[in-house]
Design a protein around this motif. Structure first.
Motif, mmCIF file in Angstrom:
data_model
loop_
_atom_site.group_PDB
_atom_site.id
_atom_site.type_symbol
_atom_site.label_atom_id
_atom_site.label_comp_id
_atom_site.label_asym_id
_atom_site.label_seq_id
_atom_site.Cartn_x
_atom_site.Cartn_y
_atom_site.Cartn_z
ATOM 1 N N ALA A 90 9.330 -3.203 -12.400
ATOM 2 C CA ALA A 90 9.018 -3.310 -11.052
ATOM 3 C C ALA A 90 10.108 -2.811 -10.298
ATOM 4 O O ALA A 90 9.725 -1.937 -9.205
ATOM 5 N N PHE A 91 11.235 -3.261 -10.218
ATOM 6 C CA PHE A 91 12.294 -2.922 -9.284
ATOM 7 C C PHE A 91 12.714 -1.262 -9.362
ATOM 8 O O PHE A 91 12.741 -0.962 -8.289
ATOM 9 N N LEU A 92 12.742 -0.743 -10.342
ATOM 10 C CA LEU A 92 12.882 0.771 -10.705
ATOM 11 C C LEU A 92 11.696 1.448 -10.229
ATOM 12 O O LEU A 92 12.048 2.300 -9.334
ATOM 13 N N LEU A 93 10.628 1.045 -10.235
ATOM 14 C CA LEU A 93 9.334 1.802 -10.021
ATOM 15 C C LEU A 93 9.299 1.778 -8.587
ATOM 16 O O LEU A 93 9.034 2.766 -7.552
ATOM 17 N N TYR A 94 9.789 0.702 -7.887
ATOM 18 C CA TYR A 94 9.554 0.389 -6.469
ATOM 19 C C TYR A 94 10.514 0.992 -5.747
ATOM 20 O O TYR A 94 10.656 1.663 -4.417
ATOM 21 N N MET A 95 11.988 1.142 -6.334
ATOM 22 C CA MET A 95 13.035 1.722 -5.417
ATOM 23 C C MET A 95 12.783 3.192 -5.439
ATOM 24 O O MET A 95 13.115 3.796 -4.510
ATOM 25 N N MET A 96 12.271 3.863 -6.776
ATOM 26 C CA MET A 96 11.977 5.332 -6.570
ATOM 27 C C MET A 96 11.199 5.844 -5.757
ATOM 28 O O MET A 96 11.248 7.070 -5.275
ATOM 29 N N CYS A 97 9.857 4.998 -5.395
ATOM 30 C CA CYS A 97 8.996 5.310 -4.673
ATOM 31 C C CYS A 97 9.035 4.717 -3.315
ATOM 32 O O CYS A 97 8.416 5.336 -2.285
ATOM 33 N N GLY A 98 9.735 3.700 -3.338
ATOM 34 C CA GLY A 98 9.842 3.015 -1.872
ATOM 35 C C GLY A 98 10.479 3.838 -0.879
ATOM 36 O O GLY A 98 10.037 3.565 0.013
ATOM 37 N N ILE A 99 11.785 4.304 -1.399
ATOM 38 C CA ILE A 99 12.564 4.868 -0.222
ATOM 39 C C ILE A 99 11.931 6.128 0.376
ATOM 40 O O ILE A 99 11.706 6.411 1.361
ATOM 41 N N PRO A 100 11.159 7.111 -0.535
ATOM 42 C CA PRO A 100 10.494 8.145 -0.099
ATOM 43 C C PRO A 100 9.392 7.665 0.899
ATOM 44 O O PRO A 100 8.806 8.049 1.995
ATOM 45 N N GLU A 101 8.398 6.629 0.528
ATOM 46 C CA GLU A 101 7.136 6.272 0.892
ATOM 47 C C GLU A 101 7.590 5.445 2.306
ATOM 48 O O GLU A 101 6.860 5.956 3.358
ATOM 49 N N SER A 102 8.505 4.626 2.592
ATOM 50 C CA SER A 102 8.999 4.048 3.753
ATOM 51 C C SER A 102 9.410 5.065 4.736
ATOM 52 O O SER A 102 9.131 5.088 6.009
ATOM 53 N N THR A 103 10.127 5.963 4.143
ATOM 54 C CA THR A 103 10.790 7.009 5.111
ATOM 55 C C THR A 103 9.641 7.865 5.795
ATOM 56 O O THR A 103 9.519 7.982 6.918
ATOM 57 N N ASN A 104 8.521 8.292 4.731
ATOM 58 C CA ASN A 104 7.467 8.954 5.676
ATOM 59 C C ASN A 104 6.562 7.902 6.531
ATOM 60 O O ASN A 104 6.001 8.484 7.478
ATOM 61 N N GLY A 105 6.285 6.876 6.134
ATOM 62 C CA GLY A 105 5.520 6.030 6.878
ATOM 63 C C GLY A 105 6.041 5.629 8.084
ATOM 64 O O GLY A 105 5.582 5.636 8.972
ATOM 65 N N GLU A 106 7.491 5.479 8.262
ATOM 66 C CA GLU A 106 8.270 4.980 9.497
ATOM 67 C C GLU A 106 8.735 6.434 10.419
ATOM 68 O O GLU A 106 8.946 6.203 11.525
ATOM 69 N N PHE A 107 8.776 7.431 9.381
ATOM 70 C CA PHE A 107 9.320 8.505 10.443
ATOM 71 C C PHE A 107 8.506 9.904 10.507
ATOM 72 O O PHE A 107 9.214 10.857 10.887
ATOM 73 N N TYR A 108 7.290 9.828 9.926
ATOM 74 C CA TYR A 108 6.522 11.070 10.107
ATOM 75 C C TYR A 108 6.606 11.913 11.212
ATOM 76 O O TYR A 108 6.863 13.036 11.576
ATOM 77 N N PRO A 109 6.250 11.195 12.465
ATOM 78 C CA PRO A 109 6.153 11.609 13.853
ATOM 79 C C PRO A 109 7.539 12.215 14.186
ATOM 80 O O PRO A 109 7.761 13.398 14.646
ATOM 81 N N TYR A 110 8.684 11.566 13.787
ATOM 82 C CA TYR A 110 10.017 11.948 14.142
ATOM 83 C C TYR A 110 10.406 13.379 13.407
ATOM 84 O O TYR A 110 10.706 14.173 13.828
ATOM 85 N N ILE A 111 9.865 13.244 11.985
ATOM 86 C CA ILE A 111 10.301 14.520 10.995
ATOM 87 C C ILE A 111 9.362 15.637 11.805
ATOM 88 O O ILE A 111 9.673 16.694 11.902
ATOM 89 N N PHE A 112 8.030 15.523 12.152
ATOM 90 C CA PHE A 112 7.319 16.476 12.480
ATOM 91 C C PHE A 112 7.608 17.098 13.768
ATOM 92 O O PHE A 112 7.483 18.213 14.206
#
Length: 441
Positions: A247-269
């Motif tokens: 669970a830790f491996l799966l979450y770490m590898m998907c969590g960083i990209p997903e949280s970055t998109n979720g919190e920074f999409y408007p900033y990135i766009f």
């Protein structure tokens, strides 16, 4: 001889299950709103509080750090005192913090309230996921668990659409967004008062009367009560270490990209040259397409299985990441929209929902919420520090480097599941099996 828990596992999915599921997963609604509007409200907050490039990462950092703190501390209370009683109060913490954040006028108080909002989410989700997994019929467990994502993206969609309407109003957008979801959090608390406690938690604690009452609601007339063993917290590492590590491996590898998109999409766009309104509109489109894709996931995950669904969704998601890692995408709004669709479809078809399922079903009832809390703590500590430095990393290395790394991280998860499907199929082929069987109870 049958028992109440077997009847609950084998119950036909009804409107009552859907009602319980929606109310239970309203914590994910508040989490999705937190992610979405933290990024949305960062844009008017930057000039208002004169935030430098480092300080711009503070709101994301503090909400995630608060989530980690809430997860590790409150989850154990859910195992000790019950899922329902603990996670109802978390909504109150969220509500108070969000409303206070909406009226704050300086960075220091804002830091306190960002942390408290995250704390409310962190205490909520491990307990609500444990409750959901413990009353869901085994044949429709994946379908019902998809509501954790449906409600999550509804929170993000509503926050984003509200932002589209409030674009011209600057800091008023910030204040209305947080006040709105703060009020909703109190409504969530009210709805949760009518939920039953987890049947497995009641069985563990010999709450026979409440357990039988819940079973009767789903059509069971059985009176036999299944007994459960109490497990010590250390058994998460001694006896369930490989499941926690997965669970830790799966979450770490998907969590960083997903949280970055979720919190920074408007900033990135905005960095890609889109206007403020276009940034919000594109994020809303991503959220809506992801949500629609989840409804497809609901019908295939229990039909074709976790592994096949995971490979399909993860491959599409990784393709979207790699496209954002290609500079030519940035020169065409149409290619950017196509890339956004790939990201939305890949995520919505179940990539992260299945990660959530894997993190819950292998743990015993007496330490299930604690295990979730530990996994969430580990994940959100990592993404908190990554979120703190995200604007800085983008300014130094650029978006192509960042998203190329993200694409690699997603593929690591997909390859892990493929390998386990051959080496340890029982860990990943979890559909249509009782969670008691999967946890060795």
């Amino acid at each position: 001889m049958g028992n109440v828990i077997d009847d609950i596992d084998n119950a036909r999915t009804s409107s009552l299950h859907l009602k319980w599921t929606v109310i239970t997963t309203l914590g994910d609604f508040l989490d999705g709103a937190m992610f979405g509007i933290t990024g949305i409200t960062l844009i008017p907050l930057i000039p208002y509080l004169h935030l430098n490039s480092f300080e711009q990462g503070i709101p994301a950092f503090l909400t995630l750090l608060g989530t980690a703190a809430g997860a590790i501390s409150v989850s154990r209370l859910g195992d000790k005192f019950g899922r329902k009683h603990i996670y109802s109060f978390d909504a109150i913490i969220y509500g108070i913090a969000a409303i206070m954040l909406s009226i704050t006028f300086n960075l220091y108080w804002a830091m306190v309230f960002f942390f408290m909002v995250g704390f409310g989410v962190g205490g909520d989700v491990p307990n609500s996921w444990s409750l959901l997994i413990e009353f869901a019929p085994k044949d429709k467990r994946g379908s019902l668990f998809s509501f954790t994502y449906i409600l999550w993206f509804l929170g993000g969609i509503i926050g984003t659409l509200l932002a589209v309407l409030l674009v011209p109003y600057g800091m008023l957008l910030f204040r209305i967004e947080w006040a709105f979801f703060g009020i909703i959090a109190f409504f969530v608390w009210f709805l949760r008062k009518q939920l039953p406690e987890s049947p497995r938690y009641n069985a563990l604690n010999n709450n026979e009367k409440e357990l039988i009452s819940t079973a009767n609601m789903v059509g069971s007339n059985e009176k036999n009560i299944k007994s459960y063993k109490r497990h010590a917290y250390r058994e998460l590492f001694n006896n369930y270490g490989r499941y926690m590590l997965l669970a830790f491996l799966l979450y770490m590898m998907c969590g960083i990209p997903e949280s970055t998109n979720g919190e920074f999409y408007p900033y990135i766009f905005r960095l890609l040259g889109l206007s403020l309104a276009q940034s919000y509109e594109l994020e809303a489109m991503i959220f809506i397409i992801t949500l629609l894709s989840v409804f497809v996931f609901r019908y295939i995950v229990d039909l074709i299985g976790r592994v096949k669904t995971y490979i399909i969704s993860g491959s599409i998601y990784a393709a979207g990441m790699y496209m954002l890692g290609s500079r030519f995408v940035y020169h065409s709004i149409y290619l950017l929209i196509f890339t956004a669709i790939l990201l939305a479809v890949g995520l919505g078809l179940g990539f992260d929902i299945i990660n959530r399922l894997y993190s819950t079903v292998h743990l015993p009832v007496s330490i299930r919420a604690s295990g979730q809390g530990l996994i969430w703590f580990s994940l959100r500590i990592e993404v908190a520090f990554f979120g703190l430095y995200t604007p800085y990393l983008i300014s130094v290395y650029g978006l192509p480097v960042l998203y190329t790394i993200f694409g690699f991280m997603i593929l690591v998860d997909v390859i892990t599941i493929i390998v386990l499907n051959f080496k340890s199929p029982g860990m990943v082929n979890t559909e249509k099996r009782s969670i008691d069987e999967l946890a060795g109870e």
